[in-house]
Design a protein around this motif. Structure first.
Motif, PDB file in Angstrom:
ATOM      1  N   ASN A   3      -5.520 -11.301  -1.567  1.00 48.91           N
ATOM      2  CA  ASN A   3      -5.164 -10.526  -0.375  1.00 48.91           C
ATOM      3  C   ASN A   3      -4.050  -9.537  -0.682  1.00 48.91           C
ATOM      4  OD1 ASN A   3      -7.052 -11.786   1.229  1.00 48.91           O
ATOM      5  ND2 ASN A   3      -5.636 -13.339   1.948  1.00 48.91           N
ATOM      6  N   ARG A   4      -3.079  -9.960  -1.475  1.00 46.04           N
ATOM      7  CA  ARG A   4      -1.989  -9.051  -1.857  1.00 46.04           C
ATOM      8  C   ARG A   4      -2.530  -7.924  -2.731  1.00 46.04           C
ATOM      9  NH1 ARG A   4       3.073 -12.084  -4.023  1.00 46.04           N
ATOM     10  NH2 ARG A   4       3.860  -9.976  -3.925  1.00 46.04           N
ATOM     11  N   TYR A   5      -3.478  -8.233  -3.603  1.00 46.80           N
ATOM     12  CA  TYR A   5      -4.102  -7.206  -4.441  1.00 46.80           C
ATOM     13  C   TYR A   5      -4.828  -6.188  -3.566  1.00 46.80           C
ATOM     14  CZ  TYR A   5      -7.284  -4.980  -7.700  1.00 46.80           C
ATOM     15  OH  TYR A   5      -7.984  -4.051  -8.420  1.00 46.80           O
ATOM     16  N   GLU A   7      -4.259  -5.422  -0.420  1.00 48.71           N
ATOM     17  CA  GLU A   7      -3.258  -4.614   0.281  1.00 48.71           C
ATOM     18  C   GLU A   7      -2.651  -3.576  -0.653  1.00 48.71           C
ATOM     19  OE1 GLU A   7      -0.487  -7.444   1.822  1.00 48.71           O
ATOM     20  OE2 GLU A   7      -1.943  -8.275   3.239  1.00 48.71           O
ATOM     21  N   TRP A   8      -2.327  -3.984  -1.880  1.00 46.74           N
ATOM     22  CA  TRP A   8      -1.752  -3.065  -2.863  1.00 46.74           C
ATOM     23  C   TRP A   8      -2.729  -1.943  -3.183  1.00 46.74           C
ATOM     24  CZ3 TRP A   8      -3.657  -2.261  -7.851  1.00 46.74           C
ATOM     25  CH2 TRP A   8      -2.873  -1.435  -8.648  1.00 46.74           C
TER      26      TRP A   8
END
Length: 66
Positions: A3-5, A7-8
């Protein structure tokens, strides 16, 4: 972590250019992407980095087999 990937990836100013380069590198989506997150596609519920990129390529360029 994926999920962080995601968003990034969506915040990158040159995301579209990078996706275009990946599309070219995969010969228009004909070469597979790889990831070491798990045993995908044996586990289709598993979201990994390659799936995120594949979905972005499909959204941007369409299905290469169509």
């Amino acid at each position: 972590m994926v999920n962080r990937y995601t968003e990034w990836l969506d915040t990158l100013r040159d995301r579209d250019q990078l996706l275009a380069e990946l599309w070219t590198d995969t010969e228009g989506g004909r070469l597979p992407l790889a990831c070491w997150c798990g045993r995908w596609p044996d586990q289709p519920h598993l979201l990994c980095h390659a799936v995120v990129l594949a979905k972005r390529l499909l959204d941007r360029f369409g299905d290469p087999d169509q």
